[in-house]
Design a protein around this motif. Structure first.
Motif, short mmCIF file in Angstrom:
data_model
loop_
_atom_site.label_atom_id
_atom_site.label_comp_id
_atom_site.label_asym_id
_atom_site.label_seq_id
_atom_site.Cartn_x
_atom_site.Cartn_y
_atom_site.Cartn_z
N MET A 119 -29.27 8.30 27.92
CA MET A 119 -28.69 8.99 29.07
C MET A 119 -27.20 8.65 29.13
SD MET A 119 -29.31 10.94 31.78
CE MET A 119 -31.06 10.79 32.16
N ARG A 120 -26.38 9.67 29.24
CA ARG A 120 -24.93 9.51 29.18
C ARG A 120 -24.33 9.51 30.59
NH1 ARG A 120 -20.89 10.51 25.37
NH2 ARG A 120 -18.92 11.33 26.23
N ILE A 121 -23.32 8.66 30.80
CA ILE A 121 -22.57 8.68 32.06
C ILE A 121 -21.49 9.75 31.95
CG2 ILE A 121 -21.07 7.36 33.60
CD1 ILE A 121 -22.45 4.82 32.69
N GLU A 122 -21.63 10.81 32.74
CA GLU A 122 -20.67 11.90 32.71
C GLU A 122 -19.37 11.54 33.43
OE1 GLU A 122 -20.89 14.55 31.02
OE2 GLU A 122 -23.00 14.61 30.45
N SER A 123 -19.51 10.79 34.54
CA SER A 123 -18.31 10.35 35.26
C SER A 123 -18.61 9.08 36.04
CB SER A 123 -17.79 11.44 36.20
OG SER A 123 -18.71 11.68 37.25
N LEU A 124 -17.57 8.30 36.30
CA LEU A 124 -17.69 7.06 37.06
C LEU A 124 -16.52 7.03 38.03
CD1 LEU A 124 -18.97 4.28 37.59
CD2 LEU A 124 -17.55 3.38 35.72
N LEU A 125 -16.82 7.21 39.32
CA LEU A 125 -15.76 7.35 40.32
C LEU A 125 -15.71 6.13 41.23
CD1 LEU A 125 -16.42 11.06 41.36
CD2 LEU A 125 -14.77 10.21 39.68
N PRO A 126 -14.52 5.55 41.43
CA PRO A 126 -14.38 4.41 42.35
C PRO A 126 -14.52 4.88 43.79
CG PRO A 126 -12.23 5.10 41.58
CD PRO A 126 -13.23 5.92 40.81
N PRO A 127 -14.80 3.97 44.71
CA PRO A 127 -14.97 4.36 46.12
C PRO A 127 -13.64 4.70 46.78
CG PRO A 127 -15.11 1.98 45.91
CD PRO A 127 -15.03 2.52 44.51
N ALA A 128 -13.71 5.48 47.83
CA ALA A 128 -12.51 5.82 48.58
C ALA A 128 -12.02 4.61 49.38
CB ALA A 128 -12.78 6.99 49.52
N GLN A 129 -12.96 3.73 49.75
CA GLN A 129 -12.62 2.52 50.50
C GLN A 129 -13.08 1.30 49.73
OE1 GLN A 129 -14.47 2.80 54.32
NE2 GLN A 129 -13.20 4.51 55.01
N PRO A 130 -12.27 0.25 49.68
CA PRO A 130 -12.66 -0.98 48.98
C PRO A 130 -13.98 -1.53 49.53
CG PRO A 130 -10.34 -1.05 49.56
CD PRO A 130 -10.91 0.15 50.26
N GLY A 131 -14.82 -1.99 48.64
CA GLY A 131 -16.10 -2.57 49.06
C GLY A 131 -17.24 -1.58 49.11
N LYS A 132 -16.94 -0.31 49.08
CA LYS A 132 -17.99 0.72 49.08
C LYS A 132 -18.50 0.93 47.66
CE LYS A 132 -17.84 1.88 53.47
NZ LYS A 132 -19.03 1.76 54.36
N PRO A 133 -19.69 1.56 47.51
CA PRO A 133 -20.26 1.76 46.17
C PRO A 133 -19.45 2.74 45.30
CG PRO A 133 -21.95 1.96 47.87
CD PRO A 133 -20.63 1.97 48.57
N TRP A 134 -19.55 2.52 44.00
CA TRP A 134 -19.02 3.47 43.03
C TRP A 134 -20.06 4.58 42.84
CZ3 TRP A 134 -14.93 2.38 39.06
CH2 TRP A 134 -14.11 1.32 39.44
#
Length: 206
Positions: A1-16
């Motif tokens: 299974m491939r990771i298509e995208s990995l996005l950081p959270p809009a606020q620090p401490g929130k999930p990716w």
């Protein structure tokens, strides 16, 4: 299974946010991103994907716990019940509870005191407050100290009687007021003393 995208959270401490092949989305904490060495384009074998999904569920459960605890105060017992109902395993739930206690989001001792003050301010007695402790799963080890910190109930009882009793010699009025106070969690001895105080004051002014 491939990771298509990995996005950081809009606020620090929130999930990716991970978008996998097939449009499946996972939300994981930054620690999981580091632990699994995640990056866009990485291929995940079945074992790694399974572990990642478990980590994603744990992160989501922790986020739900934070949402519950920032919305209102509650006991560890109530939080445990809610997280188990959301599908958390006993181990996951206990880890989240310990974490919430460590960072000060969860404190049964302070919750017991706040709950006792709240219900006394609303005009309730000790037995009603104990019922709330039980219903809200406050550990019994914190009951005594929280109750000991409360004010004496006489003023609460006196104010209630002043608003309800017009004639302390009217037995129906007295019984109705007394029953209402008992339902509010006051003992019969406290209520009887309050009625006697009311009668003495009434006699002095009439």
């Amino acid at each position: 299974m491939r990771i298509e995208s990995l996005l950081p959270p809009a606020q620090p401490g929130k999930p990716w946010t991970l978008l996998l092949e097939g449009k499946e989305t996972l939300r994981v904490g930054e620690g999981v991103v580091v632990d699994f060495a995640l990056y866009q384009g990485k291929d995940l074998d079945e074992e790694t994907l399974e572990g990642l999904k478990k980590a994603a569920f744990a992160a989501d459960l922790r986020e739900k716990a934070v949402s519950l605890l920032t919305g209102r105060l509650m006991s560890a017992g109530t939080l445990r019940e809610k997280l188990l109902a959301k599908g958390g395993s006993p181990q996951q739930v206990e880890e989240i509870i310990n974490w919430a206690q460590d960072i000060g989001l969860l404190n049964d001792e302070e919750y017991a005191k706040a709950l006792a003050r709240h219900y006394q301010a609303k005009g309730y007695g000790i037995y009603k407050i104990k019922d709330e402790f039980y219903r809200r799963r406050v550990p019994r080890e914190y009951w005594e100290e929280a109750l000991a910190a409360l004010e004496e109930p006489n003023e609460i009882i006196d104010r209630f009687l002043e608003g309800k009793l017009k004639d302390p010699e009217d037995r129906k009025q007295v019984k109705k007021a007394a029953d209402a106070l008992v339902r509010r969690g006051f003992s019969w001895s406290q209520v009887s003393s309050g009625i006697e105080r009311f009668r003495r004051n009434w006699a002095e002014n009439h």
